[in-house]
Design a protein around this motif. Structure first.
Motif: not given
Length: 397
Positions: A56-58, A65-79
């Protein structure tokens, strides 16, 4: 969209949220994003990946809002990106895989994209043939795909139907017969918009009927976006079953999904202030929030956002029309009722304002862009970005 009652902003404790907001020193308009709820959505998406082997990609077109990308990296494989700038943002701020689709690429964009993208999806056979040699010669290697149009959708509105007659999106099955497709490694389809797994089931049936022989030659299949996986009532079990069925039929395929709204649904609010009260057939509250500049989907979709503590017009004792500060006569959010009369200076909290808001804001009339803040897991609200005159000025000269 329905509130998520489990954690964070949607526990219904709006006074506590506003108290934390006042302590932050921020002013309105302001988006406040709840880090806890992004993790909640991430856990659901991770479960789907763990149970199916899909990736799953974002989709940054919905939330970037890339300020939350460090959180989302834990769950998604990329963008997933819709063009060069989104691709750069994904590569620079998120990392992982970078998938790009655009209705058409310019030559100068292609040169830079081939240095950024892992997967590059073409919308037409003409574009693929134009850039094929360049793509196949790229180093590092880029996996190329083709967007297909299954001529089937259950679109919620005509403006969001990519399979309507005359659509510019995707290649029809009839256009592929006898065409040289050497070099292509994947297919992409995108027919959903804020829909459940049952709509995906219908689309998959059409895709498999029309493109099954071609899929046997491919390495991956991208289901696109529009999947409301994290929303209350979404049938996650059906989604898991559908992915497993496709993988059983084509075990060689890697399956991708690229939801946008599912990453951010139910995760944030937009806080505004009543700046004036006027009368014209009914009481009107003028806010420092604009439908056209700050939440354009209210007018484009259209839809009615949920306001904390408010009801439908006439449901509660005091009904107001909520309007924005721009010169557009139609800059109206809607008619809402409240338990008590509104006063100048009152804060209003609009729910579910993370997706398709920040990515679409404008400075029309010179109206300031809303600030961006994050509610941390410790309950404090921290500023991410404040906008001012220079942000308006630099766009225009």
């Amino acid at each position: 969209m329905p509130d998520h009652p489990e954690t964070g902003l949607y526990r219904g404790d709006v006074p506590a949220l506003l108290s934390a907001f006042e302590r932050s020193g921020l002013d309105t308009p302001c988006y406040v994003l709840d880090q806890t709820l992004f993790r909640r959505n991430g856990e659901i998406l991770k479960r789907v990946q763990d149970e199916t082997g899909a990736k799953i990609l974002l989709a940054q077109k919905a939330f970037a809002c890339f300020g939350l990308y460090p959180v989302l990296r834990d769950y998604l494989v990329g963008t997933a990106a819709s063009g060069l700038h989104e691709a750069r943002l994904g590569a620079e701020e998120f990392g992982g895989e970078v998938h790009v689709f655009s209705p058409a690429y310019k030559p100068a964009e292609m040169t830079e994209l081939l240095r950024i993208a892992d997967h590059l999806i073409f919308n037409s056979l003409g574009q693929w043939h134009r850039y094929r040699d360049e793509v196949l010669a790229a180093a590092p290697r880029v996996s190329a795909g083709l967007r297909v149009n299954p001529e089937y959708s259950e679109a919620v509105a005509a403006i969001y139907d990519p399979c309507a007659p005359g659509s510019r999106f995707g290649v029809l099955a009839s256009q592929i017969e006898g065409v040289d497709l050497d070099g292509l490694e994947g297919l992409h389809f995108h027919t959903l918009c804020e829909q459940g797994a049952s709509a995906l089931r219908g689309t998959l049936a059409a895709v498999l009927e029309k493109f099954d022989p071609l899929l046997r030659r491919m390495k991956w299949l991208n289901f696109g976006g529009g999947h409301l996986i994290t929303s209350p009532g979404y049938d996650v079990e059906l989604l898991v079953s559908l992915i497993r069925d496709v993988r059983a039929r084509h075990p060689h395929l890697t399956i991708y999904l690229e939801p946008g709204e599912a990453i951010a649904v139910g995760t944030g609010v937009l806080i505004g202030t009543v700046i004036d009260l006027v009368e014209n057939s009914l009481p009107i509250a003028v806010l420092d929030l604009s439908a056209t500049a700050h939440m354009p989907d209210v007018l484009e979709m259209p839809y009615r956002p949920v306001v904390a503590g408010a009801g439908e017009a006439g449901e509660k004792p005091h009904t107001y029309r909520l309007g924005g500060p721009t010169c557009l006569a139609g800059d109206v959010i809607g008619d809402y009722s409240f338990d008590a009369p509104l006063r100048i200076g009152d804060r209003l909290v609009f729910h579910d304002m993370s997706h398709y808001t920040m990515v679409k804001t404008t400075t029309f009339n010179g109206v300031p862009l809303p600030s961006i803040a994050i509610l941390g897991e410790d309950g404090d609200i921290g500023s991410v970005r404040r906008f001012g005159y220079e942000d308006y000025r630099m766009r225009l000269g």
